[in-house]
Design a protein around this motif. Structure first.
Motif, PDB file in Angstrom:
ATOM      1  N   THR A 120       0.834  -1.206   0.000  1.00  0.00           N
ATOM      2  CA  THR A 120       0.000   0.000   0.000  1.00  0.00           C
ATOM      3  C   THR A 120       0.864   1.250   0.000  1.00  0.00           C
ATOM      4  N   GLY A 121       1.915   1.234   0.823  1.00  0.00           N
ATOM      5  CA  GLY A 121       2.809   2.389   0.892  1.00  0.00           C
ATOM      6  C   GLY A 121       3.662   2.551  -0.334  1.00  0.00           C
ATOM      7  N   PHE A 122       4.174   1.426  -0.849  1.00  0.00           N
ATOM      8  CA  PHE A 122       5.022   1.506  -2.039  1.00  0.00           C
ATOM      9  C   PHE A 122       4.251   2.037  -3.242  1.00  0.00           C
ATOM     10  N   ILE A 123       3.001   1.585  -3.394  1.00  0.00           N
ATOM     11  CA  ILE A 123       2.176   2.061  -4.507  1.00  0.00           C
ATOM     12  C   ILE A 123       1.800   3.525  -4.286  1.00  0.00           C
ATOM     13  N   GLU A 124       1.457   3.869  -3.055  1.00  0.00           N
ATOM     14  CA  GLU A 124       1.083   5.244  -2.718  1.00  0.00           C
ATOM     15  C   GLU A 124       2.215   6.220  -3.024  1.00  0.00           C
ATOM     16  N   ASN A 125       3.446   5.784  -2.786  1.00  0.00           N
ATOM     17  CA  ASN A 125       4.601   6.676  -2.928  1.00  0.00           C
ATOM     18  C   ASN A 125       5.406   6.442  -4.205  1.00  0.00           C
ATOM     19  N   ALA A 126       4.889   5.625  -5.101  1.00  0.00           N
ATOM     20  CA  ALA A 126       5.620   5.307  -6.331  1.00  0.00           C
ATOM     21  C   ALA A 126       5.863   6.570  -7.167  1.00  0.00           C
ATOM     22  N   LYS A 127       7.029   6.593  -7.817  1.00  0.00           N
ATOM     23  CA  LYS A 127       7.417   7.770  -8.593  1.00  0.00           C
ATOM     24  C   LYS A 127       7.226   7.589 -10.098  1.00  0.00           C
TER      25      LYS A 127
END
Length: 373
Positions: free
Chosen positions: A199-206
């Motif tokens: 969830t965090g990795f997708i939320e913060n993906a660049k």
């Protein structure tokens, strides 16, 4: 009457508890080589028996051994699989404010079932000392912990094909869980921080490419979990606990369930323990997706934090439960702490008395909300 069909229970718990001082001292002495393995085990045995009694006294219908024989919630189990070795990296995992102890794993050979895994003996001890009418609960890390990676390069030793690796991993887990069942386990929980991390990795993906990678990881997670579940006994209840890190009262990442709800809804498990103790987890809307695909399954709301001693109000908890009911019926909901109290042997920053106050709050609140609690 306590029954398998009621699992997860209206008031439940995630698994780990604060280690008592006597156990902490014994572990330190063992590392110093001033006591033997047998002496350490004797202290563990006594601490676990006392913990079982405390859980029952505080009203829990399912009990664990508190993970008292482990240092880590996940690594001690993973190291027990054939083909998985201990690894001490230069640094630990960076949480929000603290860095964990340095410990990890490496896959050095084909991953297979270990019939002598130490967790089997540990569960047998738990079951033998669990009173009649109470359910002994086993907790193990999800297999997804073994293939989380931040690039598409697959570089595990002995594997060049991810599908072969997933097949081996699913088989090893299937045989492991079947062994738990053969030993009398009817309630097993997969602890899975992967979904919380995704969830965090997708939320913060660049980039879109990065987002695509993490969705591929989610798809692989669904594949391995559903594959290992195939053919397991019908009267074995399997739940999954999802959180975003728990180390010395710190957390690792933030992100709403919106990004992974579709994948969680595809898992052929019997119930979900979902972290919801603060705004890091987002809103309750994703529960609608899970319920839509699984109208008979339960979601255990982790509304009580295990990280800090401040005691939530029963009124506030009931209001939060009511906030979830537009998306999932009340009859499909349960209540628990958001995580264990000691995912590692260090434990979170609260006392045992504060820990048990949290447990009693879970029980008391649930009894006021659900008539069948």
């Amino acid at each position: 009457m306590t029954a398998i069909k009621d699992i997860p229970f209206r008031y439940d718990q995630v698994g780990s508890f604060l280690r008592p001082d006597a156990l902490k001292t014994a572990r330190e002495n063992f590392l110093k080589q001033t006591i033997s393995v047998a002496e350490l085990k004797s202290v563990e045995d006594q601490a676990i028996i006392e913990l079982i009694n405390k859980q029952v006294h505080n009203g829990l219908k399912a009990v664990t051994d508190g993970e008292f024989r482990r240092s880590w919630w996940h690594l001690d189990f993973l190291w027990g699989l054939n083909g998985v070795d201990q690894l001490i990296p230069e640094h630990g995992y960076q949480f929000n404010q603290v860095e964990t102890r340095a410990a990890s794993y490496q896959i050095s050979d084909k991953v297979t079932f270990n019939p002598d895994h130490p967790f089997f003996e540990a569960f047998t001890f738990l079951k033998e000392h669990t009173p009649e009418g109470i359910i002994p609960k086993a907790t193990i890390p999800s297999p997804t912990l073994l293939f989380n990676r931040k690039s598409d390069t697959f570089t595990y030793a002995s594997y060049t094909d991810e599908k072969v690796f997933i097949d081996d991993l699913a088989t090893a887990y299937h045989k492991t869980i079947q062994k738990f069942y053969d030993l009398g386990c009817r309630y097993l929980q997969l602890d899975d921080t992967s979904w919380g991390m995704y969830t965090g990795f997708i939320e913060n993906a660049k980039s879109e490419e990065e987002i695509k990678h993490w969705h591929q990881q989610c798809e692989a997670g669904v594949t391995v979990i559903n594959q290992l579940l195939k053919g397991l006994p019908d009267d074995l209840i399997i739940t999954m606990h999802v959180c975003r890190g728990n180390y010395k009262s710190d957390w690792a990442i933030a992100g709403p369930y919106d990004h992974v709800a579709t994948y969680l809804a595809q898992l052929n498990i019997d119930g979900y323990f979902l972290e919801y103790d603060d705004d890091r987890s987002g809103g309750f809307e994703p529960l609608g997706q899970i319920f839509k695909n699984n109208p008979t399954k339960k979601v255990v709301l982790g509304l009580i934090t295990s990280k800090f001693p401040i005691l939530e109000s029963e009124e506030g908890l009931i209001n939060r439960i009511n906030e979830a009911t537009p998306f999932i019926p009340l009859e499909n909901l349960c209540l628990s702490p958001q995580c264990g109290f000691a995912s590692t042997e260090e434990g979170n920053h609260l006392t045992e008395a504060e820990q048990w106050a949290k447990v009693r709050l879970v029980v008391d609140t649930a009894k006021h909300v659900w008539q069948d609690a």
